[in-house]
Design an enzyme around this catalytic site. Sequence first.
Site, PDB file in Angstrom:
ATOM      1  N   GLU A  81      -7.548   4.020  -5.979  1.00 34.62           N
ATOM      2  CA  GLU A  81      -6.173   4.342  -6.345  1.00 34.62           C
ATOM      3  C   GLU A  81      -5.611   3.328  -7.343  1.00 34.62           C
ATOM      4  OE1 GLU A  81      -5.183   7.218  -4.068  1.00 34.62           O
ATOM      5  OE2 GLU A  81      -4.088   5.926  -2.697  1.00 34.62           O
TER       6      GLU A  81
ATOM      7  N   HIS B 208     -12.578  12.136   2.520  1.00 34.04           N
ATOM      8  CA  HIS B 208     -12.465  10.683   2.647  1.00 34.04           C
ATOM      9  C   HIS B 208     -12.284  10.197   4.074  1.00 34.04           C
ATOM     10  CE1 HIS B 208     -11.623   6.655   1.404  1.00 34.04           C
ATOM     11  NE2 HIS B 208     -10.346   6.698   1.748  1.00 34.04           N
TER      12      HIS B 208
ATOM     13  N   GLN C  21      -8.496  13.977   5.289  1.00 33.20           N
ATOM     14  CA  GLN C  21      -7.876  13.462   4.066  1.00 33.20           C
ATOM     15  C   GLN C  21      -8.844  13.545   2.894  1.00 33.20           C
ATOM     16  OE1 GLN C  21      -6.686   9.171   3.840  1.00 33.20           O
ATOM     17  NE2 GLN C  21      -4.728  10.079   3.304  1.00 33.20           N
TER      18      GLN C  21
ATOM     19  N   PHE D 283       0.894  -1.144   0.000  1.00 30.81           N
ATOM     20  CA  PHE D 283       0.000   0.000   0.000  1.00 30.81           C
ATOM     21  C   PHE D 283       0.939   1.201   0.000  1.00 30.81           C
ATOM     22  CE2 PHE D 283      -4.603   0.324   1.658  1.00 30.81           C
ATOM     23  CZ  PHE D 283      -5.075  -0.350   0.558  1.00 30.81           C
TER      24      PHE D 283
ATOM     25  N   LEU E 221     -15.910   6.819  -4.289  1.00 36.49           N
ATOM     26  CA  LEU E 221     -14.479   6.650  -4.521  1.00 36.49           C
ATOM     27  C   LEU E 221     -14.149   5.954  -5.842  1.00 36.49           C
ATOM     28  CD1 LEU E 221     -12.285   7.495  -2.489  1.00 36.49           C
ATOM     29  CD2 LEU E 221     -11.892   5.074  -2.126  1.00 36.49           C
TER      30      LEU E 221
ATOM     31  N   ARG F  61      -0.911  10.747  -2.344  1.00 38.40           N
ATOM     32  CA  ARG F  61      -2.334  11.055  -2.349  1.00 38.40           C
ATOM     33  C   ARG F  61      -2.578  12.566  -2.192  1.00 38.40           C
ATOM     34  NH1 ARG F  61      -6.391   7.406   1.364  1.00 38.40           N
ATOM     35  NH2 ARG F  61      -5.821   5.743  -0.053  1.00 38.40           N
TER      36      ARG F  61
ATOM     37  N   HIS G 262      -9.351  12.292  -0.772  1.00 41.22           N
ATOM     38  CA  HIS G 262      -8.859  11.325  -1.752  1.00 41.22           C
ATOM     39  C   HIS G 262      -8.870  12.032  -3.104  1.00 41.22           C
ATOM     40  CE1 HIS G 262      -8.526   7.716  -4.163  1.00 41.22           C
ATOM     41  NE2 HIS G 262      -8.267   7.035  -3.066  1.00 41.22           N
TER      42      HIS G 262
ATOM     43  N   ARG H 114      -2.989  10.098   6.467  1.00 38.36           N
ATOM     44  CA  ARG H 114      -3.204   8.699   6.873  1.00 38.36           C
ATOM     45  C   ARG H 114      -2.605   7.753   5.835  1.00 38.36           C
ATOM     46  NH1 ARG H 114      -7.334   4.558   5.821  1.00 38.36           N
ATOM     47  NH2 ARG H 114      -8.165   5.902   4.197  1.00 38.36           N
TER      48      ARG H 114
END
Length: 583
Positions: free
Chosen positions: A260, A356, A241, A127, A257, A291, A243, A391
């Site tokens: 990614e 997000h 955050q 990730f 969403l 991000r 996104h 995050r």
Amino acid sequence: MKTSRTQVDERRTAASVLVIGTGAAGLRTAIELAECGTQVLCVGKRRRDDAHTVLASGGINAALGTMDPEDGWEQHAADTLRESYWLADPRTVELLCREAPAAIDDLVRYGAQFAREDDGRLTQRFFGAHRWRRTCFAGDYTGREIQRALVRRATELGVAMRDDVYVTRLLVHDGRVFGAYGFDLEEGSRWIIVADAVVLAAGGHTRIWRRSSSRRDENTGDAMRLGAEAGCRLRDMELVQFHPTGMVFPEESAGILVTEAVRGEGGILRNAVGERFMERYDPERLELSTRDRVALANYTEIAEGRGTEHGGVLLDVSQLDRDLVLRRLPRMYRQFIDLAMLDITRAPMEVAPTAHYSMGGIRVDAETHATDVEGLYAVGECATGVHGANRLGGNSLAECVVFGRIVGAEAARWSAGLDAQVRDRAAIAAAREEVDELLARRGEEFARPLQRAVRDLMSECCGVVRSGDGLEQGLARLAEVAARADAMEVRPDIAGYDDLAHAFDLQGSLLAARATLQCALERRETRGAHNRLDFPEQDPRFQMNLVWTIDGTVTREPVPPPSRAVAALSERPAAAIPGRLLE
Ligand SMILES: Cc1cc2nc3c(=O)[nH]c(=O)nc-3n(C[C@H](O)[C@H](O)[C@H](O)COP(=O)(O)OP(=O)(O)OC[C@H]3O[C@@H](n4cnc5c(N)ncnc54)[C@H](O)[C@@H]3O)c2cc1C
């Protein structure tokens, strides 16, 4: 038991511990309580098998070393702290990372089916911004699988759960919680729930922006309002955050969403005049940049007039092999066909930043997650301490289950050690009157348009990029909406008490928005997800947490230093590993 004090049906019940929230954090807490032999009641305002947690897709982090034996919890902590821009609490982060492997073992014991290698090891994938592969997953339905396992385990243990109780107020006497007040969403009957300890696991506040990856009526800031009105302080509310890629069209799907993985698989970002604009913002990593940077780039292109007709930028996978798209991005393919009648293998998607994740929230003790109110704990997305200004993907599910276990044990201990409790009738009466008053109010305003007004002003004045003037304007507009809310009419009908729930959701959103604007105004620097046009540089004097109280005061709190071992690891340059997706 029914009381005769009011005309409405009012029931009274008792639990050793009341948990508010049936997402991953609430359920994991309830399981721990039940395993400790403590009686627990767990309530939510939505079906437990459809809590917000089910939206989580990518995975959950723990340094298991199944794929990269070099990994360890200290490196996980170092990655988390560095990416938090040094605003996360090192004590909380170190505890999270040390305990995450045991939390995965628990989930496996409860029956969660994570992906495995042929030899039976749990598969772990990269990730963004993790040095090693440490993210466990279940296809792209990780949240759903975890939620399913937790519901199953809680049911096996006989945990009492209700999906239809909306909590409107915490009951507090002399700085100590003794329960909560609420109403039944279907019948409108009231609940007085008396408890030795209460755990807030009621999610974040990202639904107060126009584009949000949360669904309607979730993450409306309830936990922040309940906590702050009970006497808790909030912390780092400005750190939200965004996104980079949420849907923009059609309007009813705005914010949903776009994973990614689309960029990871080779998706290209272009503006409305056809430029591959990431060449200007991060020429080396392009679409695989972090991000926060991609979110800022998308925002800037749109704000400077190079956006599409619907106010987005274009994300294109049509140059990729159709089969590959169908195999690797099946959920995205289906999402755009279902919601926008768009075949992403033939035409680009329109995307824009979407709110997000709430990185700030209720201020808790770094280790026990006790709040400023005795007997009250906060856990999951509504608490703060792990993520700082940015995050890491996969850390929030880990936070829910690690701290769910810890908070469950702490609340059980608190309950067992309590000699006596004052159940203040005046506090109960005040909670009752608050609901009565809302129901009796007559006026010209309704909750839904006022919620929309909050979302509009937060998007326009406190979005990806902020400025002092804009934030001041936001506060003024918010005060107008709050004044209009005084003339709000609530009309429950034969279908249930949703209208009353919306009115309380709005109260939560008003408080969460005020805290966010006031903290954002105070943080006069740019750091992580918080971009100030008028203070474009990171300022070392703000390597501090901002603590907010309900009277609007914002104070600074120093962040303790990390342990020496973790600090040393965080200085190592990230390894260049092929196939790694950078977020
Ligand atoms: C699209 C998407 C993808 C994500 N992917 C990942 C990922 O791959 N990995 C990761 O780690 N994280 C991910 N996240 C974040 C993660 O899903 C959440 O942070 C996490 O699930 C929050 O869990 P929670 O238990 O704290 O709160 P929630 O799951 O939001 O549960 C809140 C609970 O509180 C209840 N509640 C709220 N208000 C009240 C009230 N007034 N009265 C009674 N009950 C109330 C709700 O009904 C609900 O039961 C993702 C988020 C989104 C939106």
